[in-house]
Structure formats: C-alpha cells, structure tokens
Design an enzyme around this catalytic site. Structure first.
Site, PDB file in Angstrom:
ATOM      1  N   GLU A  41       0.816  -1.210   0.000  1.00 39.07           N
ATOM      2  CA  GLU A  41       0.000   0.000   0.000  1.00 39.07           C
ATOM      3  C   GLU A  41       0.855   1.268   0.000  1.00 39.07           C
ATOM      4  O   GLU A  41       0.584   2.239   0.702  1.00 39.07           O
ATOM      5  CB  GLU A  41      -0.959  -0.004   1.183  1.00 39.07           C
ATOM      6  CG  GLU A  41      -1.941  -1.167   1.146  1.00 39.07           C
ATOM      7  CD  GLU A  41      -2.969  -1.124   2.259  1.00 39.07           C
ATOM      8  OE1 GLU A  41      -4.138  -1.442   1.989  1.00 39.07           O
ATOM      9  OE2 GLU A  41      -2.591  -0.770   3.389  1.00 39.07           O
ATOM     10  N   ASP A  92      -8.489  -8.945   3.926  1.00 37.93           N
ATOM     11  CA  ASP A  92      -8.205  -7.824   4.827  1.00 37.93           C
ATOM     12  C   ASP A  92      -9.259  -7.725   5.917  1.00 37.93           C
ATOM     13  O   ASP A  92     -10.121  -6.855   5.857  1.00 37.93           O
ATOM     14  CB  ASP A  92      -8.145  -6.516   4.029  1.00 37.93           C
ATOM     15  CG  ASP A  92      -7.754  -5.316   4.874  1.00 37.93           C
ATOM     16  OD1 ASP A  92      -7.273  -5.512   5.992  1.00 37.93           O
ATOM     17  OD2 ASP A  92      -7.933  -4.176   4.408  1.00 37.93           O
ATOM     18  N   GLU A  99     -12.906  -2.529  11.962  1.00 36.96           N
ATOM     19  CA  GLU A  99     -12.854  -1.714  10.744  1.00 36.96           C
ATOM     20  C   GLU A  99     -13.953  -2.076   9.751  1.00 36.96           C
ATOM     21  O   GLU A  99     -14.494  -1.205   9.072  1.00 36.96           O
ATOM     22  CB  GLU A  99     -11.476  -1.900  10.104  1.00 36.96           C
ATOM     23  CG  GLU A  99     -11.272  -1.179   8.798  1.00 36.96           C
ATOM     24  CD  GLU A  99      -9.885  -1.423   8.230  1.00 36.96           C
ATOM     25  OE1 GLU A  99      -9.621  -0.929   7.114  1.00 36.96           O
ATOM     26  OE2 GLU A  99      -9.059  -2.111   8.885  1.00 36.96           O
TER      27      GLU A  99
END
Length: 723
Positions: free
Chosen positions: A314, A388, A416
């Site tokens: 990332e 993820d 998240e």
C-alpha cells in the site's frame, strides 16, 4: 525481608482498597474494564473471606513486579469482599494466600510443586497446607508468572469459582502476545473508533498519565505481554532520539506488568532521518545505520522487544524498491536486533497495483517461495484471512505452507469492517473459527492454532498480534461490548484452545455480575452478534462491499477507484447472470494454495458451505441452495435475517434495564439503536444494488428498500472516524 511491624507502605494498600471500594459504586462508565472489583453478593463475600485473610508475598518491598501484585491483590480482594487481607511476611494461620517463587520461599520449595514445565510465564494456583495451616499458593518460576497467577486468582473470585480444592496449572501456548496500536504521532488513530490515541506523545516523557498504568494492568490481567506503540504505516520520526525517549518512559511504566515495548519501523528511515541516500538492505552504510540505531534503542529500553514492519505494501517503502526480497529486508533488521535479543515481525499483508493476479493469492505468492530464508529471530505476521479483516474469510493459505518459518497471527480487534465502535459484534467466534481451522498441511489436526503455537513444526519463536481498539474514550473502546473483543483476544492469545462462548460467559460475569438473566441474555446476544453483522453486510462469502476509504456503510456499486482490488465490484463480480468470485481451477485457482484436502472442499460448490460459497464460486442467481431457496432468494433472506437479529439484540438488551447500571445501559441501548438503523441501511442499499444488476424480483414477503439505489449511492461521509 518483611517486618512484623506495619509501616506506612503496609497501610497504604488498605487505604487505597477501601477508597476504591467506596468510590467505584458511584460511577459505572466502563473505565475499569475487567478490573472492576465491585462487591460480590453477600454469599460470595462470606464464601471467600475465610480463605483470603492473609497475603504473603516475600520480596515485594524490593521488586516492582511483586509490589504491583501485592497492590492488585489488596485492591481486588478489598473491592470484591469489602475486606482487605492483612499483608504479612509469614504465614500465621488458615486463610493465607502465598505468592512466591521457589527462590523466594522455603515453603514453596518444601511443597515440591511441579513447576518445571511451566516456563517463565506459567503458574500454579493450589489449595495447600503449610505447617498445619490451610490456604492457597500461587507459585511460578518467575515474577511474571506470579503476576499472571495473581490476576487469575482475582478472576476466580469475579466468576464465583470455588477455591476449596483449587488446582490450576497454566502456561501460555504463545510466546509473544501483542497489541498492535495503529496510533500516529499526532494522536490520530488509523481505524480507531474510540477517540484519540492514549499516548500523549507531545507531553511524554515528562507527563505520565495514570491511564498508562491502568492500561498495563488491564493487559497483564489477560496475559498480554507486549505492545507495538505506533502505526504500521510508520513515521520515521518514531525512531528519532526525541521519540525514543518517550517510548522509554512508557516502557518504564509497563515493565513491572511484564509488558515489553515494540515499535513499527519505517524501512526508509535511514534516508528520511539518517541522511543516507539509500535504504538498500545490502548497503553496508545502511546496515551500520540500523546497527547503531538498535544500540541506541537498547541503551534507553534494555528490554525492547523489536520491530514490526509493513514494507512494499500500500505504498510503504521496502526492500523490493531496491530489487531485494522480503527476506533480505527482514534479515538486515533482524541482524541489528539479534545481539540484544530483539525480533522482527515482518507483515505479509502485501499486494501490488501492477499484479493482475487475484489479490487473495498475492501474499502467498510473495512469501511462500522465501520459506527457510528468514533469520531465526524473524516472524512473518499473517492476517487471519487472505484479503483484509473481512467479517468472514477463509483462513489464510500461508498457514501451514511455510514449515521452515515461524508465522505469527494478526487479528483485528478494532472493527474496521464490522461496524466500527457502534455495532455489537463479538469477535470471539471469528477468532475461534480461524484458530480451529484445519490446514491439513501435515495431515488431519494441523490446525492454524498448532501452526502458530509452534507445535506443528517445532518452532521456538511463536506469537499472535491484535490490532487494538483502544482510544482515549472513557470506556477505552467506544462501547462496553467492544471491551469483550480486547478481552477475548488476550485470553485466546494465552491459550488458542479456549472457547469463545466460555470466555464470553466469563466476561459477562466480570462486567455485569452474576445475575442468571443477565448471563443468559448477554451470552445469547454476544454469540449471535458476529453472524448478524456478516448477514447484513457480507452474506454467503461476499467480501469488501464497504464504501471507499473510510469503510463506513455499504458501497457494492463502487467501481471507479484507481486500483482494481480497491473496488467492491472486483470482489463480488455481480452481473445479470450471477454473483461471486471464481477461485476454482476455472477461475483464479486460489484454492490451489491450500492443502489438497482443503482445496478440494473449497472447490466444491456442495462441500464449501454457504458461509464461503461466493468467496470461492461465481454462481447463477437461480443456483439451488441447500435451504430450498435459489441463490437470489437466499441472499435476500440472509440480509433480512441480519436485520432481524439486530432488532432482537435491541429487544433483548431492553429486558435487562433493571439489572444494569443506568450509564452503561443507556449508552449500549443507544448504540444498539444505531446498529438497527445501519443494519437496515446495509440491507436496503445492498439489495437495491444487486436487484438492479440481477433484474430479479424480491422474494415474496421481503420488503422493498426504503429508498432508491441513487439515494444510497449519493451518501457521502468525508469525516467518518478512523479515516
């Protein structure tokens, strides 16, 4: 040596215990976590008082850890029983609690307790007779073991467990049990939903908030022994002398509680703060810079644990920027730390923008060929699933595929993708689901837990990490039920074989008391909650349907992001003919990364099971499901079921209003109302989109979405928390 004469240091613990007991009842705001120590019911107090009259801890005056144990036991017993034990240097009668290593106590040596197999952190709690007196002994090979044993004794009281014939032997199955804080130097927290970072970097090292000690106490109570202070998307400034002094101040607070400090290291730090022109791990100047930096850190923090590294992921810098492998990068850092006993935890969360392969395959493809090339103080830290932290994923195929390399589990505690701090989603079942998954890497019984605890391949270095959900909110985690996820992570980190339901029951008793109705309803709520979130967010193996960037709310229509694998449409691949990601041999062949027996099951539409069906298969909308419904009908049914469960959680909580203190009840009730509203939003927006793609009519009895698809697509949330 203890004196038989009370001194001020002997009296103060009693004063603090009584003060705590007197004031704690006035406010139940969640701050005390599982260290509430609220008075037991009268029967519980009467049961334990004869067994907890006297506390004997040889050497507590000269040891910060033993002193911490003494203060905790005085505080805990005093709060729970309304009567603090006397603190003395020797056993004087029945009802003693002796806390000692064989080195500190002749009585422990004489008892010849079986301590050899308990290692440095294990402990025994036993009913014992010493010189004719009946009592309880907490024995261990080290002070850290005594610390964990002391907290376990308090947990026995909090859960109303009899001490009459107590005989407990416990040792951690994992060596490193860490929290990963994604906290930044400006006190923002990436994916943090409970306020600012608790680390006041600006005022450290001069101002030491008492909260730091309470943080250490809470973690030690559940067996966590390390903390990574800063974000994996690290700032190089974390390694400058100014910030190392701040980290050292925290390490000093944590040390008596057995907690070591770690730091996320930015791979390009030699360039950004070192003045070098390169960060190439094969460059001699770069190697010298890291060696010198390690020496500097260990002078300040002698028990520094090591580095966590996110590299070539990332946009983060890494060894591949210089044509080097992940192993070469990790080993360079590991060699700098090795003389000091430090470790490198190298994250396997990597995927590349220019790699056209299935994102679920990329970490495996990058790391498995490197098996056996990492130094012996390197661990590869692997997320529980291959994408993820999704509400549900299959276990990561790397587990069991790298027998020569210690793999470290990475779970996410902060939610998240599961409703932030707002939604009730107990993650224990998700952790259990992963840990008990059988990789079949070395035959049946090759569970993920056996991979990470070292027993499958004989690894000495073992560990697990949880991405923390902790912030400056008064209740630490943004809601009372979010605390349970921190708690269950710590308990399963100590022993991955523990069950999610048993831990939930334990947490409820500690958090809300022993009322049977609270226990029954609370347990039902917790155990149903994660599946509810899966149902109204990502049913049947769908994944990554969240909105862009902040991951708040539904966005299954998003298809215009710069990187293909950032788009929800990449994952669900819905069109007029069907939905799902084909990862069989006819598709990306991600199933081939698993052992043959697992691959065969995942590749079979009938054997894979409904929960992961669309993760591995692209199927027509009229595909017949085991329920008798077709795929479209089943998808809508799951969305409806999730919303219905959210409503049920709200109704169940209302039934407990008379049994929960007003502040915690009211906040939880308000959050459950948010969850009901957002569950319906997820359901309506997702169905509106998939209906527009499929052209299918809603099943009979299923309500239309409240708004048009265009309405849901126009929702914007630029200031969502944790961005």
């Amino acid at each position: 040596m203890h004196s038989d004469v009370f001194s001020l240091s002997r009296i103060l613990p009693f004063f603090f215990a009584l003060l705590f007991a007197a004031t704690a009842a006035h406010a139940e705001d969640g701050y005390d976590l599982w260290l509430r120590y609220q008075p037991l019911e009268q029967g519980g107090r009467d049961l334990y008082r004869p067994q907890l009259r006297q506390l004997v801890i040889p050497g507590s005056e000269s040891s910060p850890t033993l002193n911490a144990i003494e203060h905790e036991l005085v505080r805990g017993v005093g709060g729970l029983l309304g009567h603090s034990p006397t603190v003395d240097g020797r056993i004087r009668g029945d009802g003693f609690v002796l806390v000692a290593t064989p080195q500190r106590s002749a009585d422990v040596r004489a008892a010849k307790l079986p301590l050899n197999a308990l290692g440095d952190e294990g402990y025994l709690i036993r009913a014992i007779t010493v010189r004719g007196y009946r009592g309880t002994v907490i024995a261990a090979n080290s002070e850290r073991g005594l610390l964990y044993g002391g907290f376990h004794l308090l947990r026995l009281l909090q859960t109303r467990t009899s001490l009459d014939e107590v005989s407990i032997s416990s040792r951690p199955r994992l060596g490193l049990r860490l929290l990963n804080h994604w906290d930044n130097l400006d006190r923002s927290v990436e994916r943090g939903y409970a306020g600012q970072s608790i680390w006041d970097w600006w005022n450290l090292p001069d101002l030491l908030d008492p909260r730091y000690t309470d943080y250490a106490r809470a973690n030690a109570a559940i067996g966590i022994n390390g903390t990574v202070l800063n974000n994996v998307n690290a700032s190089a400034y974390s390694l400058t002398p100014r910030y190392l002094a701040k980290a050292a101040a925290l390490a000093n607070v944590f040390r008596p509680y057995g907690i070591r400090v770690y730091l996320s290291a930015r791979f390009s730090a030699p360039v950004e703060i070192g003045g070098l022109k390169t960060a190439d791990p094969e460059d001699a100047g770069v190697q010298r810079w890291w060696n010198t930096k390690a020496d500097e850190i260990y002078k300040l923090i002698p028990d520094f644990g090591g580095f966590l590294v996110k590299a070539n992921s990332e946009g983060q810098p890494g060894p591949q920027d210089y044509g080097r492998s992940h192993a070469e990068g990790a080993n360079m850092l590991a060699r700098a730390l090795k003389p000091h006993g430090g470790v490198v935890m190298w994250r396997a969360f990597v995927y590349q923008q220019d790699n056209p392969d299935d994102r679920a395959k990329q970490a495996y493809s990058d790391f498995v060929p490197l098996d056996g090339q990492f130094d012996d103080n390197v661990m590869v830290q692997v997320k529980n699933g291959p994408i993820d932290f999704q509400p549900r994923e299959p276990f990561h195929p790397m587990f069991g595929a790298m027998p020569e390399t210690p793999l470290m589990m990475e779970f996410q505690i902060t939610k998240e993708y599961l409703g932030f701090a707002s939604h009730l989603a107990y993650l224990g079942p998700m952790y259990e689901e992963t840990l008990r998954a059988d990789t079949f890497a070395a035959g049946a019984g090759s569970t993920v837990a056996n991979v990470i605890d070292g027993s499958l391949y004989g690894h000495r270095l073992t560990g697990i990490a949880g991405v923390a959900n902790i912030g400056a909110a008064r209740d630490w985690t943004g809601s009372i039920f979010n605390q349970a996820n921190w708690y269950v992570f710590g308990r399963m980190a100590w022993d991955p074989r523990l069950g999610a339901e048993a831990i939930a029951r334990e947490w409820i008793k500690i958090t809300f008391g022993s009322d049977p109705q609270v226990l029954s309803i609370g347990l039902d709520m917790m155990m149903a909650s994660r599946q509810a979130v899966v149902d109204y967010m990502t049913p049947l193996g769908l994944a990554h349907l969240m909105a862009t960037g902040h991951h708040y709310g539904p966005g299954p229509w998003v298809s215009d992001l710069a990187r293909p694998e950032w788009n929800p449409t990449y994952y669900h691949r819905a069109n007029q003919y069907g939905i799902g990601f084909d990862r069989t041999r006819e598709g990306s062949n991600a199933v081939a990364q698993y052992a043959p027996r697992v691959a065969s099951r995942f590749a079979s539409r009938r054997e894979v099971g409904d929960d992961l069906l669309l993760w591995f298969h692209h199927l027509p909308w009229d595909y017949p499901m085991a329920s008798g419904r077709d795929l479209w009908q089943e998808l809508v049914y799951r969305y409806d079921r999730g919303v219905a469960t959210a409503h049920k959680l709200q109704t169940q909580w209302q039934m407990l209003e008379s049994k929960i203190d007003p502040e915690r009840f009211d906040k939880t009730a308000r959050l459950l109302a948010v969850q009901v509203r957002e569950a319906k939003w997820w359901r309506d927006a997702s169905i509106a989109y998939f209906q527009s793609v499929s052209g299918r009519a809603l099943p009979e009895g299923s309500a239309k979405p409240e708004h048009s698809l265009a309405y849901y697509q126009q929702q914007q949330f630029p200031w969502a928390p944790g961005h």
